[in-house]
Design an enzyme around this catalytic site. Structure first.
Site, PDB file in Angstrom:
ATOM      1  N   HIS A 340       0.825  -0.798  -0.230  1.00 16.78           N
ATOM      2  CA  HIS A 340      -0.271   0.336  -0.432  1.00 16.78           C
ATOM      3  C   HIS A 340       0.824   1.193   0.063  1.00 16.78           C
ATOM      4  O   HIS A 340       0.510   2.515   0.491  1.00 16.78           O
ATOM      5  CB  HIS A 340      -0.758   0.412   1.324  1.00 16.78           C
ATOM      6  CG  HIS A 340      -1.966  -0.858   0.821  1.00 16.78           C
ATOM      7  ND1 HIS A 340      -3.433  -0.615   0.387  1.00 16.78           N
ATOM      8  CD2 HIS A 340      -2.215  -2.073   1.247  1.00 16.78           C
ATOM      9  CE1 HIS A 340      -3.945  -2.143   0.169  1.00 16.78           C
ATOM     10  NE2 HIS A 340      -3.717  -2.929   0.781  1.00 16.78           N
ATOM     11  N   ASP A 380      -5.819 -12.182  -3.537  1.00 19.41           N
ATOM     12  CA  ASP A 380      -4.859 -10.644  -3.102  1.00 19.41           C
ATOM     13  C   ASP A 380      -3.513 -10.859  -4.118  1.00 19.41           C
ATOM     14  O   ASP A 380      -2.407 -10.330  -3.297  1.00 19.41           O
ATOM     15  CB  ASP A 380      -5.070 -10.488  -1.898  1.00 19.41           C
ATOM     16  CG  ASP A 380      -5.243  -8.752  -1.824  1.00 19.41           C
ATOM     17  OD1 ASP A 380      -4.620  -8.684  -3.153  1.00 19.41           O
ATOM     18  OD2 ASP A 380      -5.466  -8.967  -0.252  1.00 19.41           O
TER      19      ASP A 380
END
Length: 588
Positions: A340, A380
């Site tokens: 992120h 993911d």
């Protein structure tokens, strides 16, 4: 005088039959054969088997008169079928024109009785006779477990090499978003805009994998979202890194209802635009697929896990938290900082990361899977998840829960660990297919569906497949030295087969798109070779439709201690220190 075999001799020759139990890899899970459709059809002694001195020979188990139109293209003999819709059954499996056309007993009707499929083909309204003829290829399924190809609904398309890893594990359908190693794709599963969608749909032509792409769903007005669905997106993805506000959620779900596509969501970890209650209100009872519903992968801290008790929510997990182990917490902090785009030198970024990694909710996630309250498993991929470990980690979780909590009672499948096994199998086969609107063609071994199949030896179940079939043709296999005199000499590793080459590849794999794009003529002059298959029935579904995973407990999270309760009962378990399906399978 008939030959008598011991149960062991029979299993070694023709595979297990009713009452026999099979261990899944090195787990503590045992499945027991519930039905033997071959024995039900023709009785014991009427099995067919290929090889020197065996049954499938001209005039014996192979019909000397059957023409191509009447014969199967492929039969998998004496297979142990593990399927969440069908159960644990022994049968021959018949394939024609890339579709499963029969599950029952195949052979030569000229000399054998009791042949044919137990199940009706929905396309013809009849039961296929399952005739083996000169046009029929054979795969020996004796002693093998056959499952439907796995479906991974949470793919960051960061690199095409993910497809090789995924198919080598038994995944045959990958759904998600991205454009390659772009910063946006590292964090979010979105293929934004018509131009990017077209390029990814064109790229899909090169791979032996069913593929479909999610577009960016974060937008305050509907017109830009409509454009992306008309460009071929199978759904829309809301991600906090693009701003998952209640307003964006409302607009996105409105467009999804308009076009019958799914919405996937990664909610607001920082609670900037509202808490989990605000997000649930924004859903307005509309169907939505919540990614990493525990929250370590992202979502309202600390209580996004509450959505697993909502009837309109289709909750999924991503595999890094599966199952909860002594290494889970430390690994996640490093993963999150990278994925992120966070900076360890910025205190707020570190606090953001730490708020998402909670041992209490990860432990509860194990329990919710076992209760059937979390319905789907996914990866993911490369964005806090391992694309080749969806299947392994699903079964590791099932094993851990049996070790810690014992047998799981199940009315429809009471034998051995059948109920637990079928519940966990559904999490990466039929349930993701239902959630994303593709269950009419993939997700189970039901007659009429695309023959995307995976064959495992029981000792290697869930870890290393023997064969992966796409559309009824072998696309991937555990293959030995190509220069050897026989197929098995080491080194054996996964290699593409003829189903992954040339026009066979495009004939046996699907690209999923929206029905609106097909109606709009988006691909009329696109020059695509693969079959474009529309998603359907995405909106009027809910938790009730999740096979063997439809539990709706009332979930509470203590904001101070992060303790999770379901219907008033604390959900917790110890982290595992040792797992099956791990190092002993990956020494080389």
């Amino acid at each position: 005088m008939p030959l008598k075999l011991t149960r062991r001799q029979y299993a070694e020759m023709f595979g297990p039959t009713v009452g026999d139990r099979v261990r899944l890899a090195d787990t503590d899970l045992l499945v027991e054969v519930e039905r033997d459709l071959i024995a039900e059809g023709g009785g014991y002694g009427n099995e067919i088997k290929f090889g020197g001195g065996k049954v499938i020979r001209d005039g014996m188990g192979q019909s000397p008169t059957a023409r191509d139109a009447d014969s199967l293209d492929l039969i998998i003999t004496n297979a142990l079928i593990l399927d969440s819709r069908l159960g644990v059954i022994k049968a021959d499996l018949g394939i024609k024109h890339g579709l499963i056309v029969g599950i029952g007993h195949g052979g030569n009707p000229g000399i054998q009785s009791g042949l044919g499929s137990t199940f009706v083909d929905p396309r013809t309204g009849k039961k296929n006779p399952m005739i083996v003829g000169a046009a029929t290829e054979v795969i020996a399924g004796e002693g093998c477990i056959v499952t439907a190809g796995g479906i991974d609904t949470h793919i960051h398309f960061i690199c095409p090499q993910q497809i090789e890893e995924a198919i080598s594990s038994g995944i045959t359908t990958m759904l998600g978003g991205g454009t390659g190693p772009a910063t946006g794709t590292f964090a979010t599963t979105c293929t934004p805009g018509a131009w990017n969608l077209r390029r990814m749909i064109e790229a899909a032509e090169a791979y032996p994998m069913n593929l479909g792409f999610l577009a960016k769903g974060n937008c305050g007005t509907p017109a830009p979202l409509r454009e992306q669905v008309l460009a071929g997106a199978i759904g829309l993805k809301l991600h906090e890194d693009w701003g998952t506000t209640p307003a964006a959620i409302d607009v996105c779900l409105g467009v999804a209802d308009e076009f019958d596509v799914q919405v996937a969501i990664h909610t607001d970890t920082l609670n900037e635009a509202g808490f989990v209650e605000a997000t649930i209100r924004a859903f307005k009872g509309r169907t939505i697929h919540t990614f990493h519903s525990e929250g370590a992968g992202g979502g309202h801290a600390p209580d996004i896990i509450r959505v697993c008790g909502e009837p309109n929510v289709l909750p999924s997990s991503t595999n890094p938290t599966r199952p909860f182990t002594v290494n889970t917490i430390d690994e996640h902090l490093d993963m999150l900082m990278v994925c992120h785009h966070l900076d360890t030198k910025i205190p707020e970024d570190v606090a953001f990361a730490e708020s998402r990694i909670r041992p209490e909710t990860i432990a509860a996630e194990d329990c919710l899977h076992d209760l059937g309250a979390i319905s789907i498993m996914s990866s993911d991929s490369q964005a806090m998840g391992r694309v080749g470990e969806v299947i392994i980690r699903t079964w590791q979780t099932a094993h851990k829960m049996k070790q810690q909590f014992g047998a799981l009672a199940g009315g429809a499948h009471p034998a051995a660990d059948n109920f637990r096994a079928l519940r966990y199998l559904a999490k990466y086969t039929i349930n993701p297919a239902i959630a994303q609107g593709i269950a009419h063609v993939v997700g189970s071994l039901e007659v009429g569906k695309l023959a995307d199949l995976v064959l495992f030896k029981p000792a290697l179940f869930g870890v290393k497949p023997e064969l992966v079939l796409k559309g009824g043709f072998i696309a991937w296999a555990n293959m030995g030295d190509p220069n050897a005199s026989i197929p098995t000499p080491q080194p054996t590793f996964y290699r593409p087969q003829f189903g992954a080459a040339g026009r066979a590849l495009t004939s046996t794999s699907l690209t999923f798109v929206s029905q609106a794009a097909l109606d709009h003529g988006t691909f009329r002059d696109a020059g695509l070779a693969r079959r474009l298959e529309p998603v359907k029935h995405c909106r009027r579904i809910g938790k009730r439709d999740m096979v063997l995973n439809d539990a709706l407990p009332h979930i509470e999270v203590d904001p101070e201690t992060y303790t999770v309760k379901a219907d008033g009962r604390v959900l917790t378990c110890e982290p595992a220190r040792e797992l099956p399906m791990a190092q002993r399978y990956f020494l080389f």
